[in-house]
Design a protein around this motif. Structure first.
Motif, short mmCIF file in Angstrom:
data_model
loop_
_atom_site.label_atom_id
_atom_site.label_comp_id
_atom_site.label_asym_id
_atom_site.label_seq_id
_atom_site.Cartn_x
_atom_site.Cartn_y
_atom_site.Cartn_z
N PHE A 284 0.83 -1.21 0.00
CA PHE A 284 0.00 0.00 0.00
C PHE A 284 0.86 1.26 0.00
O PHE A 284 0.62 2.20 -0.75
N THR A 285 1.88 1.29 0.86
CA THR A 285 2.73 2.48 0.97
C THR A 285 3.79 2.52 -0.12
O THR A 285 4.00 3.55 -0.75
N GLY A 286 4.44 1.37 -0.35
CA GLY A 286 5.55 1.33 -1.31
C GLY A 286 5.16 1.76 -2.71
O GLY A 286 5.90 2.46 -3.39
N SER A 287 3.94 1.38 -3.13
CA SER A 287 3.52 1.72 -4.49
C SER A 287 3.36 3.23 -4.67
O SER A 287 3.65 3.77 -5.75
N LEU A 288 2.93 3.94 -3.62
CA LEU A 288 2.76 5.39 -3.72
C LEU A 288 4.09 6.12 -3.63
O LEU A 288 4.31 7.12 -4.32
N ILE A 289 4.99 5.62 -2.78
CA ILE A 289 6.30 6.26 -2.64
C ILE A 289 7.10 6.13 -3.93
O ILE A 289 7.94 6.98 -4.25
N ASN A 290 6.86 5.07 -4.69
CA ASN A 290 7.58 4.89 -5.95
C ASN A 290 7.19 5.93 -7.00
O ASN A 290 7.94 6.15 -7.95
N PHE A 291 6.02 6.55 -6.82
CA PHE A 291 5.53 7.49 -7.84
C PHE A 291 6.46 8.69 -8.04
O PHE A 291 6.88 8.97 -9.17
N PRO A 292 6.81 9.46 -6.98
CA PRO A 292 7.68 10.62 -7.21
C PRO A 292 9.09 10.25 -7.63
O PRO A 292 9.80 11.07 -8.24
N GLN A 293 9.51 9.01 -7.34
CA GLN A 293 10.86 8.61 -7.71
C GLN A 293 11.08 8.69 -9.22
O GLN A 293 12.20 8.93 -9.68
N VAL A 294 10.02 8.45 -9.98
CA VAL A 294 10.17 8.41 -11.43
C VAL A 294 10.61 9.77 -11.97
O VAL A 294 11.34 9.85 -12.96
N LEU A 295 10.20 10.84 -11.32
CA LEU A 295 10.57 12.18 -11.77
C LEU A 295 12.05 12.45 -11.55
O LEU A 295 12.76 12.94 -12.44
#
Length: 533
Positions: A284-295
């Motif tokens: 649940f948490t890891g998937s959302l934290i990965n989002f800004p990493q892509v930028l």
């Protein structure tokens, strides 16, 4: 010109990355609602192991290809750059065969030892991807070395489309057989995605081959380096990068037995409760934290070949200018993501996982902790790219090792405290990013002489992010009473993004000439010009 190329490359990869993460959300959200926190524990348990092998095969060598191709192109040795690509492709194929075999045949003993044997099926389904992804990464490295980020962006999107489509279908079809089989079906989506991604880069390569061959033929009379020497240089550059990239996946893999055992043995949770808590942290948490990493990853990937070229040619002023710009870009993108997820963590999770409300609420505090770490992760990724570009690839490895040691100690200690439980692993991860970020910044200043204006980097964007956070927090609560959680959260996020953009312009955190360097920058500059005058 290099600065504009770097910014445009970062923008292309960033836009593609956002689209990929949105597709990923369309994958993980229904998947989480379909299989719940226990099923997500089976699904997510394989990714720390998968990411270790992925780091071994795709973290260092593609960066090495990008850097070595860029350096050779800078001095007209296009034939050497092409030779680097061909030799590295064979190397990546061999690594892929070994990685896929180890993961497939080692799945059962590993996950039995981790006390979550049901995850073995997901690992077996995921293993074939490790054969194809390395070969795809070698093509991407060659394109990036030619400072062409579009093939990487297109292949990333296609890879995710295949992954989402097949993964969800299989997860749904196999649900009746059990959560472990449904999780395996979802994991097989990554294998399907790797097939789609490699098809795209191969097609683009053959379309572009004539364009590259013109330069290659012009330099064909130049002396070739031996294959052995090229491989030695690849390994000398790639090994430390690979080690650095593998540190956090290794630590996350260690998190599985640490979290599962400490929650049960020290904190007093049952086996089922421990699985659910781990699923909240990783799924649940890891998937959302990965989002800004892509930028910030887009910034880092675009920065390496530009920094390598400037460093090779001795253009110190341009080198420092690109480093400073890249670091500012990363922080400007990381800050709003961090603040936004901290202030409306629970509404965001409830919006994404409406069918798993208890798990979403339980994961909110983990998300708040991990969101704070996004600021420092943005810094780590970008500065690591800088150090790699100037040939100091060992430095980030050492720095991340210091952070990883702190993470293991904190995770072990804090996870065993019942009141903190799984949040201890999140706190440990954030501590690792803080330590590595500070050490990387010191190293970049020392080796490049770059000066950082912290008011421009942190001050003005920080003020903008705080105002944005206040808007997001207040609007979500005002609207939730009559618009519902999902709609109020979406509106709050939209208003927050608009607020942040306007605040960046009002505080002059972004200059007009920098806007012009973006794709379609001249049009954008005209639209926003009135806000920055």
């Amino acid at each position: 010109m290099a600065k504009k190329s770097f910014i445009q490359g970062a923008a292309i990869l960033g836009i593609a990355g956002i689209f990929v993460k949105v597709l990923g959300a369309f994958f993980r959200i229904p998947l989480g609602n379909l299989i719940g926190d226990v099923g997500m524990a089976y699904y997510q348990a394989v990714y720390p192991v998968y990411n270790i092998f992925l780091a071994v095969s795709t973290a260092g060598i593609p960066v090495a290809i990008s850097k070595m191709v860029s350096e050779r192109n800078a001095v007209g040795r296009y034939n050497e750059g092409y030779r680097v690509f061909k030799i590295s492709f064979v190397l990546m194929f061999v690594i892929g065969v070994v990685s896929a075999s180890v993961c497939f045949f080692g799945a059962e003993p590993y996950f039995t030892a981790c006390k979550i044997p049901e995850a073995k099926y997901a690992m077996m389904a995921l293993a074939p991807a490790l054969l194809l992804v390395p070969m795809m990464a070698s093509f991407r490295g060659y394109f990036q070395g030619n400072q062409n980020m579009k093939p990487t962006a297109v292949s990333q999107v296609m890879e995710q489309v295949f992954r989402v489509a097949l993964g969800l279908v299989l997860a749904y079809m196999l649900l009746a057989k059990g959560l472990e089989y449904s999780a395996a079906g979802a994991a097989f989506g990554a294998t399907a995605g790797s097939v789609g991604g490699i098809l795209v880069v191969v097609i683009i390569y053959f379309v572009k081959r004539g364009q590259y061959r013109t330069n290659i033929e012009k330099s064909a009379d130049r002396k070739y380096e031996s294959a052995g020497l090229i491989l030695a240089k690849i390994f000398m550059f790639a090994v430390p990068i690979t080690l650095g990239a593998a540190i956090m996946p290794i630590m996350n893999a260690i998190d599985v037995p640490i979290v599962m055992n400490r929650l049960q043995d020290a904190a007093g949770f049952s086996y089922e409760e421990a699985k659910a808590l781990y699923g909240q942290l990783s799924g649940f948490t890891g998937s959302l934290i990965n989002f800004p990493q892509v930028l910030t990853q887009a910034v880092s990937m675009s920065l390496v070949p530009v920094v390598a070229e400037m460093y090779k040619l001795g253009r110190t002023s341009d080198l420092r200018d690109n480093i400073y710009t890249g670091y500012r870009m990363a922080i400007i993108m990381g800050l709003p993501c961090a603040v936004g997820m901290m202030v409306i963590a629970e509404p965001i999770l409830l919006m994404f996982y409406p069918l798993q409300k208890a798990s979403a609420v339980g994961a909110a505090q983990c998300l708040q902790v991990m969101a704070f770490g996004v600021i420092f992760l943005s810094s780590v990724q970008t500065l690591t790219g800088v150090l790699q570009g100037v040939g100091k690839q060992f430095i980030p490895v050492i720095n991340m090792c210091f952070g990883a040691v702190a993470k293991v100690g904190l995770s072990y200690w804090l996870t065993g405290i019942p009141e903190i439980n799984v949040k201890g692993a999140a706190i440990g991860t954030v501590a690792a990013y803080i330590i590595a970020s500070v050490l990387n910044l010191m190293a970049v200043k020392h080796f490049t002489g770059t000066k950082f204006d912290f008011m421009m980097i942190y001050g003005k964007p920080g003020i903008s992010a705080l105002v944005m956070g206040a808007v997001a927090w207040s609007m979500q609560r005002v609207l939730a009473g009559f618009a519902g959680n999902a709609l109020s959260t979406l509106i709050a996020i939209g208003l927050a993004a608009l607020t942040y953009g306007l605040m960046l312009l009002k505080t002059k955190a972004i200059a007009e000439n920098e806007i012009k360097m973006l794709p379609k920058g001249d049009k954008l500059a005209k639209i926003v010009g009135k806000f920055i005058k």
